[in-house]
Design an enzyme around this catalytic site. Structure first.
Site, PDB file in Angstrom:
ATOM      1  N   GLU A  46       1.012  -0.884   0.197  1.00  0.00           N
ATOM      2  CA  GLU A  46      -0.114  -0.222   0.257  1.00  0.00           C
ATOM      3  C   GLU A  46       0.953   1.251  -0.025  1.00  0.00           C
ATOM      4  O   GLU A  46       1.429   1.634   0.556  1.00  0.00           O
ATOM      5  CB  GLU A  46      -0.821  -0.229   0.984  1.00  0.00           C
ATOM      6  CG  GLU A  46      -2.192   1.235   1.071  1.00  0.00           C
ATOM      7  CD  GLU A  46      -2.644   1.009   3.229  1.00  0.00           C
ATOM      8  OE1 GLU A  46      -2.743   0.373   3.229  1.00  0.00           O
ATOM      9  OE2 GLU A  46      -2.861   1.948   3.908  1.00  0.00           O
ATOM     10  N   ARG A  50       1.397  10.465   0.216  1.00  0.00           N
ATOM     11  CA  ARG A  50       2.371  11.401   1.208  1.00  0.00           C
ATOM     12  C   ARG A  50       3.165  11.835   0.839  1.00  0.00           C
ATOM     13  O   ARG A  50       3.944  12.621   1.315  1.00  0.00           O
ATOM     14  CB  ARG A  50       2.149  10.503   2.509  1.00  0.00           C
ATOM     15  CG  ARG A  50       1.068  10.451   3.364  1.00  0.00           C
ATOM     16  CD  ARG A  50       1.282   9.711   4.736  1.00  0.00           C
ATOM     17  NE  ARG A  50       0.567   8.877   5.025  1.00  0.00           N
ATOM     18  CZ  ARG A  50       0.244   7.617   6.352  1.00  0.00           C
ATOM     19  NH1 ARG A  50       1.455   8.093   6.679  1.00  0.00           N
ATOM     20  NH2 ARG A  50      -0.940   6.746   6.367  1.00  0.00           N
ATOM     21  N   LYS A 134     -10.492  -0.762   6.863  1.00  0.00           N
ATOM     22  CA  LYS A 134      -9.839  -0.705   7.309  1.00  0.00           C
ATOM     23  C   LYS A 134      -9.821   0.376   8.803  1.00  0.00           C
ATOM     24  O   LYS A 134     -11.151   0.618   9.138  1.00  0.00           O
ATOM     25  CB  LYS A 134      -8.770   1.066   7.019  1.00  0.00           C
ATOM     26  CG  LYS A 134      -7.480   1.179   7.808  1.00  0.00           C
ATOM     27  CD  LYS A 134      -6.990   2.232   6.999  1.00  0.00           C
ATOM     28  CE  LYS A 134      -5.912   2.819   7.892  1.00  0.00           C
ATOM     29  NZ  LYS A 134      -4.841   3.474   6.829  1.00  0.00           N
TER      30      LYS A 134
HETATM   31  C1  3PG Z   1      -1.603   4.152   7.570  1.00  0.00           C
HETATM   32  O1  3PG Z   1      -1.014   4.846   7.194  1.00  0.00           O
HETATM   33  O2  3PG Z   1      -2.032   3.008   7.967  1.00  0.00           O
HETATM   34  C2  3PG Z   1      -0.565   4.734   9.247  1.00  0.00           C
HETATM   35  O3  3PG Z   1       0.501   5.077   8.825  1.00  0.00           O
HETATM   36  C3  3PG Z   1       0.250   2.904   8.816  1.00  0.00           C
HETATM   37  O4  3PG Z   1       0.370   2.851  10.831  1.00  0.00           O
HETATM   38  P1  3PG Z   1       1.531   2.868  10.839  1.00  0.00           P
HETATM   39  O5  3PG Z   1       2.903   3.378  10.035  1.00  0.00           O
HETATM   40  O6  3PG Z   1       1.562   2.752  12.438  1.00  0.00           O
HETATM   41  O7  3PG Z   1       2.169   1.205  10.850  1.00  0.00           O
END
Ligand code: 3PG
Length: 224
Positions: A46, A50, A134
């Site tokens: 995924e 960003r 999600k």
């Molecule tokens: C996301 O965008 O889904 C999260 O930033 C991922 O979360 P994590 O970096 O805490 O695993």
């Protein structure tokens, strides 16, 4: 715009169990990163929209011919859905329940997993025709205990908890029948990517897979 049927995407994600959430600063890292994840047993990414390099990253992996399931994360607008799909993404993840994004994806047959956190959001998402969501930010709101409590009234919904999950806390999530997969960035931390520590990424990925291998998986309702 070619696409994989949404139920095929969901089944693949359920099969892989973990969705690596990747933030890439330099598109040149995209293909080695995809190979590192594949080598660790997770042919799925995924890519968070960003960074300025995100779309180029999706394009680079899509064009490389790697057999990897590509998704776009942090999708906030329908324009981003279109750009990500034109670049080669095959599923969409949003941090929250954005009606425009969800409705557009559903109208196009695109797999979409919006973030939800409350009974109202889950109920609204189900009402929109979704059943795989999600659950974000999972750890910050109370982790597995909160998840169990909030999903109890929604036996048909399945979830991809994400946010603060890593090798230290992943296992209990897979003991919750509503958990379809988890998302996380622990095996693809920014430093690992920018320092091109791809063999370490493979190792962390394989270790993550191993932690949950053999655990009982939930089923989804017919027609999903
Ligand atoms: C996301 O965008 O889904 C999260 O930033 C991922 O979360 P994590 O970096 O805490 O695993």
């Amino acid at each position: 715009m070619t696409t994989l049927p949404a139920h095929d995407v969901a089944n693949l994600i359920g099969h892989f169990c973990i969705v690596p959430v990747v933030t890439v600063e330099h598109a040149e890292d995209a293909v080695p990163l995809a190979h590192a994840l594949q080598a660790g047993g997770l042919p799925v990414m995924e890519i968070a929209l960003r960074t300025p390099a995100a779309l180029q990253t999706i394009t680079a992996v899509a064009k490389s011919g790697s057999d990897i399931l590509l998704g776009a994360g942090t999708v906030l607008t329908t324009e981003q859905v279109k750009s990500a799909f034109d670049a080669g993404a095959r599923f969409v993840v949003s941090p929250g329940l954005n009606r425009k994004v969800v409705e557009y994806c559903l109208s196009q047959g695109i797999a979409v997993y919006p973030g939800v956190l409350t009974p109202t959001e889950i109920s609204t998402a189900l009402d929109m025709g979704l059943d795989l969501l999600k659950f974000f930010p999972a750890q910050a709101v109370g982790g597995v205990n909160y998840l169990k409590a909030v999903v109890a009234p929604f036996p048909k919904a399945r979830f991809i908890p994400t946010g603060g999950i890593d090798e230290s806390n992943i296992v209990p999530y897979f003991q919750v029948p509503a958990v379809w997969a988890v998302g996380g960035s622990w095996m693809v931390k920014k430093d690992l990517i920018t320092q091109k520590r791809f063999s370490e990424i493979t190792k962390l990925t394989a270790e993550g897979r191993k932690l949950i291998s053999g655990m009982k998986r939930p089923s989804r309702s017919a027609g999903s």
